[in-house]
Scaffold this active site. Structure first.
Site, short mmCIF file in Angstrom:
data_model
loop_
_atom_site.label_atom_id
_atom_site.label_comp_id
_atom_site.label_asym_id
_atom_site.label_seq_id
_atom_site.Cartn_x
_atom_site.Cartn_y
_atom_site.Cartn_z
N ASP A 13 0.85 -1.18 0.00
CA ASP A 13 0.00 0.00 0.00
C ASP A 13 0.89 1.23 0.00
O ASP A 13 1.61 1.49 0.96
CB ASP A 13 -0.90 -0.01 1.24
CG ASP A 13 -1.87 1.17 1.27
OD1 ASP A 13 -1.73 2.08 0.42
OD2 ASP A 13 -2.76 1.18 2.15
N TYR A 38 1.34 8.46 -8.24
CA TYR A 38 -0.04 8.93 -8.42
C TYR A 38 0.00 9.77 -9.70
O TYR A 38 0.49 10.88 -9.70
CB TYR A 38 -0.46 9.78 -7.22
CG TYR A 38 -1.93 10.16 -7.19
CD1 TYR A 38 -2.45 11.04 -8.13
CD2 TYR A 38 -2.77 9.66 -6.21
CE1 TYR A 38 -3.79 11.40 -8.11
CE2 TYR A 38 -4.12 10.02 -6.18
CZ TYR A 38 -4.62 10.88 -7.13
OH TYR A 38 -5.94 11.23 -7.11
N TYR A 76 11.56 7.75 -10.66
CA TYR A 76 11.14 8.43 -11.89
C TYR A 76 10.33 9.68 -11.56
O TYR A 76 9.44 9.65 -10.72
CB TYR A 76 10.32 7.49 -12.78
CG TYR A 76 11.10 6.30 -13.24
CD1 TYR A 76 11.97 6.38 -14.32
CD2 TYR A 76 11.00 5.08 -12.57
CE1 TYR A 76 12.71 5.28 -14.73
CE2 TYR A 76 11.73 3.98 -12.97
CZ TYR A 76 12.59 4.08 -14.06
OH TYR A 76 13.33 3.00 -14.45
N TYR A 102 -0.16 17.66 -9.41
CA TYR A 102 0.68 16.51 -9.76
C TYR A 102 2.15 16.94 -9.87
O TYR A 102 3.04 16.32 -9.29
CB TYR A 102 0.20 15.90 -11.08
CG TYR A 102 1.16 14.91 -11.68
CD1 TYR A 102 1.36 13.66 -11.09
CD2 TYR A 102 1.86 15.20 -12.85
CE1 TYR A 102 2.24 12.74 -11.63
CE2 TYR A 102 2.75 14.29 -13.40
CZ TYR A 102 2.93 13.06 -12.80
OH TYR A 102 3.81 12.16 -13.34
#
Length: 270
Positions: A13, A38, A76, A102
């Site tokens: 998780d 995400y 990354y 983001y």
């Protein structure tokens, strides 16, 4: 390169910082590659807390665990750490300025990894696609089966990058730096396919390569296609540092697209 232990959402998780560290320390690998993030750019605007945990806090926790066991940490990041207001490819030394949640969370993740220190490599990439998962390539191929006409943005510029090319380059670099001298390579590197295009031109190339020539693609402006999150207008990355340090260059984006589709299409028209 050796045995690979691949963890998915069922095994880990990403909102569990302690769990992320524990699995690394328990496995004690030589290399930790964090390819998770995400990445729902628009959704992140209303889900900033979760995006921050996954994109910023977890990479920092993973980097700390990797440092504890003296493992190389590979992470990354994204072209979206830049504002997109420039007119020339961004180098690693240029000041970031994300314009959406983001991008802010991914930049925070970079900084968290750097603060931990240790042996780390951060690869910024852009417009990533493959035949797996949710991405622009698969969306276009799906819509080509449903519609005869598509409108695609033609005033955002970047470099579509095939995930397979990223994986290959990462493997080559990891093999080179894990020879006792990896510390001198620590830092941020840009890793994208060569060239520059727009989403519109990318869509046209996808349909040509996949033999979907019946689809009509209409160019539209960003203003005509509003989204919850702002996108950088120009987010092309300069890959010179990657070439100079590792003698590696990813293929031109059209060549990489042809290769990605080669398993299911001839690609003769690419």
């Amino acid at each position: 390169l050796g045995e690979v232990v691949a963890l998915d959402q069922l095994n880990l998780d990403l909102r569990d910082l302690d769990g992320a560290q524990r699995v690394i320390v328990d496995q004690r690998p030589q290399v930790v590659v964090n390819a998770a993030a995400y990445t729902a750019v628009d959704q992140a605007e209303n889900d900033a807390e979760a995006a921050y945990v996954i994109n910023a806090e977890v990479p920092g926790a993973m980097a700390a665990a990797a440092k504890r066991i003296q493992a190389l940490f590979v992470h990354y990041s994204t072209d979206y750490v830049f504002s997109g207001s420039g007119e020339r490819p961004y180098t690693e030394e240029m000041e970031p300025g994300p314009v959406n949640v983001y991008g802010h969370t991914k930049l925070a993740g970079e900084r968290a990894v750097k603060e931990v220190g240790g042996d780390y490599l951060i690869f910024r990439t852009s417009w990533v696609y493959s035949r797996h998962g949710r991405n622009f390539l698969n969306t276009m191929l799906r819509l080509a089966e449903e519609r005869e006409e598509l409108q695609v943005v033609n005033d955002q510029f970047g470099a579509p990058t095939y995930a397979g090319a990223i994986a290959e380059a990462t493997a080559i670099i990891v093999a080179r730096v894990c020879d006792g001298s990896r510390g001198k390579y620590a830092g941020v590197y840009h890793m994208t396919c060569g060239g520059t295009t727009t989403w519109y031109e990318f869509a046209k190339a996808i349909f040509a390569c996949a033999g979907k020539n019946a689809v009509t693609v209409i160019p539209v402006s960003t203003a005509a296609y509003p989204t919850p999150a702002r996108r950088p207008r120009y987010s092309v990355l300069d890959n010179r540092k990657l070439r100079e340090h590792f003698q590696i260059a990813l293929p031109p984006w059209r060549e990489a697209l042809k290769r990605c589709l080669a398993d299911t299409h001839s690609g003769d028209e690419c």
